[in-house]
Design an enzyme around this catalytic site. Structure first.
Site: not given
Length: 477
Positions: A32, A49, A180, A280, A332, A456
């Protein structure tokens, strides 16, 4: 002697492949050049996130009065603290992966990887030092990067990539988002919640124009984005981006993919914004890694072809994750699943990759989640299918938390009731999709869901409601 297995790239595909191969007894070398975790951890899923969580919290503070809370003063965004928190979370995750690799005795090599021929590889570190070693099996997991449009290339200041936007130092006053799709719509919601005036431009006829996303979800998202004062153009493309004062003049014209446009939609318009975010597509990281030394050819765009065992045209060489391109699924969690399978096949097993029940999680506001077939896909395949939908506003928990927008749809086979697809847009949609994925992957029916007791008050009751409707027993609409 143990199998010597080398993995190029330590993203959610590469590091998982390395761990699984080590579990199966391989001597593993993982290469890596940047931080472990790849795009997902460092430039995608997790950092975006983190930003979304802050944006949602900011919105909640602005809505506090509706929930009986008085605030002295106003809630304001501290971008510096947000970026500090982002780095803290990423550092914790990175250390966790590095610890996992060490636990499984995976050798982590830092540097730019290169294939030097059959059974040979090397890595060049930042200091120019080169390490060389041999391998018996190879897994290529080098990932992808944001696609740059030659007409308006990234400069990191006015024209940003999805990487650049994760390191902004202040909230842009205004921004045009080119594309979009998933990333474009996610950042449109995040930036709008933070106070940016957002414009989205999409070449196709709807936002989130993915075949896997039901058109009903797009329709609801477009409605909710309008409520947030996010402006968007569909069937349009950005023709040019030019400097204008301290910002940009963006010319938006008709899309070459559009048909039956109204005359007014054929006329180019110009929007003036502070910055542009281009989302895009992505490009494969397959150039200059030495594929030709193996006689391994990519397609015209640089993606690596594989069979259903994830083996390339070269025996003993596998590829997983984003380098497979959009013909597969560039997510991912898919890369991690491919990683497990490729590692096992490299170690002598024989497993085929199945993409039938791949869950999709889109972190817009509200969230979108989907798995299996859309209604259009089912009909295109000649399946006698039905679509049943229930609204979140019928769910008590949605009323409690004040998040009423959205719906859940189950696509099922007429007669048998077999669940073919599940499409949800609404609060915590991405967390609710597990039940739908389980149903699709195990050939369960709507009756199986309807006969399952759901707690519930929970948002999960939306799946019960739509399943009851599909079995002719609708309770709340």
């Amino acid at each position: 002697m143990a199998t010597r297995l080398t993995v190029l790239g330590a993203g959610p595909g590469g590091y998982v492949a390395a761990v699984r191969a080590a579990q199966l007894g391989a001597t593993v070398t993982l290469v890596e050049k940047e931080q472990v975790g790849g795009t997902c951890l460092n430039w995608g899923c997790i950092p975006s996130k983190i930003m979304k969580t802050t944006a949602e919290m900011l919105e909640r503070f602005h809505q506090a009065g509706q929930f009986g809370i008085r605030l002295d003063g106003s809630a304001e965004l501290d971008m510096q603290q947000l970026m500090t928190r982002k780095q803290q979370v990423l550092s914790t995750q990175i250390k966790g992966i590095e610890g996992l690799l060490a636990h499984h005795k995976v050798k982590l090599v830092r540097g730019s990887a290169h294939i030097d021929g059959p059974g040979k590889a090397s890595a060049t570190g930042e200091d120019g030092q080169v390490q060389r070693w041999e391998w018996d099996r190879l897994i290529i997991a080098t990932g992808s990067q944001p696609f740059s449009v030659p007409a308006f290339p990234f400069d990191g200041r006015l024209i940003l990539s999805s990487n650049h936007i994760l390191e902004i130092e202040q909230v842009p006053e205004s921004m045009v988002i080119v594309g979009g799709g998933v990333i474009g719509c996610e950042f449109a919601c995040i930036l709008s919640a933070m106070g940016t005036a957002v414009i989205v431009v999409e070449a196709l006829d709807r936002l989130l124009p993915l075949p896997s996303v039901d058109a009903g979800c797009s329709k609801v998202l477009e409605r909710e984005m309008k409520k947030r004062k996010i402006k968007f153009y569909v069937n349009r493309v950005v023709e040019s981006i030019e400097g204008h004062g301290d910002g940009l003049a963006v010319t938006i014209g008709p899309s070459p993919f559009a048909s039956d446009l109204k005359e007014k939609d054929r006329v180019p318009v110009t929007e003036t914004v502070a910055q542009a975010l281009v989302c895009i597509g992505r490009s494969p990281n397959t150039k200059d890694i030495g594929l030709s030394t193996l006689g391994l050819a990519t397609d015209a765009k640089g993606w690596i072809p594989v069979d259903d065992r994830l083996q390339t045209g070269v025996p003993g060489v596998y590829a997983i994750g984003d380098v497979l391109g959009p013909e597969r699924v560039m997510l991912a969690h898919v890369a991690s699943t491919e990683a497990m399978l490729a590692a096992e096949n490299a170690m002598g097993r024989d497993r085929a990759m199945d993409y039938t029940a791949v869950p999709g999680a889109i972190f817009t506001m509200p969230e979108v989640a989907c798995v299996g077939l859309t209604e259009a896909q089912a009909k295109a395949q000649g399946i006698d299918a039905r679509a049943d939908t229930a609204l979140f506003r019928t769910i008590g928990k949605a009323q409690v938390i004040g998040e009423l927008a959205g719906q859940a749809t189950i696509i099922s086979e007429s007669g048998s009731g077999k669940v073919l697809g599940v499409h949800i847009i609404g609060p915590h949609a991405t967390d609710l999709l597990g039940e739908g994925t389980l149903a699709v992957s195990n050939n369960l029916s709507v009756a199986d869901i309807a006969d399952t007791i759901h707690a519930h008050p929970t948002l999960a009751e939306i799946m019960l409601e739509v399943a009851l409707k599909a079995t002719g027993k609708a309770l709340h609409g």
